[in-house]
Every structure is written in C-alpha cells, then in structure tokens.
Design a protein around this motif. Structure first.
Motif: not given
Length: 201
Positions: A94-107, A155-158
């Motif tokens: 499980a990870q807690l990831q800051e929802a940066t613009p770069q991460l949103r683009t990657a997703r 983002f919370v991701v398991l």
C-alpha cells in the motif's frame, strides 16, 4: 504528516514494513525473491529457486535487510505484507502518493488494460477503483490486483502480486478485506510535546 494504517489479520498476513533485523527476515527474503523471480521471468531470465544461483540469493538477502529501513524512512507512506502460509505466493504493498500534476498525467497514460476497473468502496476512503488481472495476456506477467482511491490531495494505492495464476482467485477476498481496512491518519503537534492523532471519522 499523513500516513497509512490498515488492519491486516495476523493469521493471514505478515507485515514486512515493521520487521527489523532478524524479525520477519524469512518472510522478507521470500517476498523479495518472488518479486525478483517475476521480474526476471518478464525479461526472459531463468527462475532462481532456493537451490539456484548464489547471486540471486544474495540479492534477495541484501534487499531483505535493507527494505525495513527504507520503508521506515517512508514514514508510514508505504506498508507491505506477505501471505503468512506462503510468503512467496502473495505480496501486497500500500502506498500514499501525493497527487501531483505529473503523477496524474502518468496515471492518465497507463496502458488500456488498466481502464478495465470496477467500483470499489472503502468505508474510510469512499469509492475507488479495483482492477483484477488474473490472466494477463503475457504469460510472463504474474496475476495482480490494484486498488486506487483519489482523495484530491493524495492517491492511496494497494497493489498485490501473486506468483500462481491458479491460486490467485482464492486470494481476492482476503485482498478485498485488506483494501477495505486502509485509511489515512495524521499526527498533529499540539503545543510543544503533545501529539494529537486524527483517525478518519
């Protein structure tokens, strides 16, 4: 700082995140060996068993020693468990990831198969998405599951990876239960020395 908590039943899961030194070493090593084998298979390398190459065994051992300290530095933003009855069968992270613009683009640019999700509810995080890939098209790719929630700021991701396609279906209910227990907690400093822990309502 926000961090993750979860309720992982001790009769099913062994935590890797909090296991330092000799405690949990066997489970850490088995989990890392499984992940290394799966990564190697995806690249066409032969599987490294217990009697396999010393190099692979040493790599798994070295990583098993370093992993808890690296995760402790993550300050609760990463939690990892292995399946108690067979540590090489299933690893969940499980990870807690800051929802940066770069991460949103990657997703947004993830492969099309990641669009095949279904709604999944967590009582603490609300509605998110679940993706079960029991039979990936590439036979070298192990079955896996991902659960994702977007809180607006994080983002919370398991993510769970299984080494056995035949047994993956029997483990999804346990993964669902673990996913439903995930929550974000935050410690706030009150005054000079007091810590106020805010659990989700």
């Amino acid at each position: 700082m926000p961090r993750l908590q979860a309720d992982a039943p001790a009769d099913r899961w062994v935590p890797v995140t909090e296991s330092l030194g000799f405690r949990g070493r066997r489970h850490r090593k088995a989990a890392i060996r499984m992940l290394l084998n799966q990564a190697g298979a995806a690249m066409g390398a032969p599987e490294q068993g217990d009697g396999g190459g010393r190099r692979g065994g040493f790599t798994a051992w070295a990583m098993s020693q370093a992993t808890p300290f690296l995760m402790r530095r993550a300050a609760g933003r990463v939690l990892v468990w292995v399946w108690k009855d067979d540590p090489e069968l299933l690893v969940a992270m499980a990870q807690l990831q800051e929802a940066t613009p770069q991460l949103r683009t990657a997703r947004a640019m993830m492969p099309m198969e990641y669009d095949d999700t279904e709604e999944f509810r967590n009582p603490h995080l609300g509605f998110g998405e679940r993706l079960l890939m029991s039979l990936p098209e590439d036979p070298r790719t192990p079955p896996f599951a991902t659960y994702t929630w977007d809180t607006g700021t994080h983002f919370v991701v398991l993510t769970a990876v299984c080494s056995d396609r035949q047994r993956f279906g029997m483990l999804t209910s346990a993964l669902d239960a673990l996913a439903r227990s995930l929550r974000i907690v935050e410690d706030l400093t009150v005054g000079e020395h007091e810590i106020l822990r805010l659990d989700p309502s």
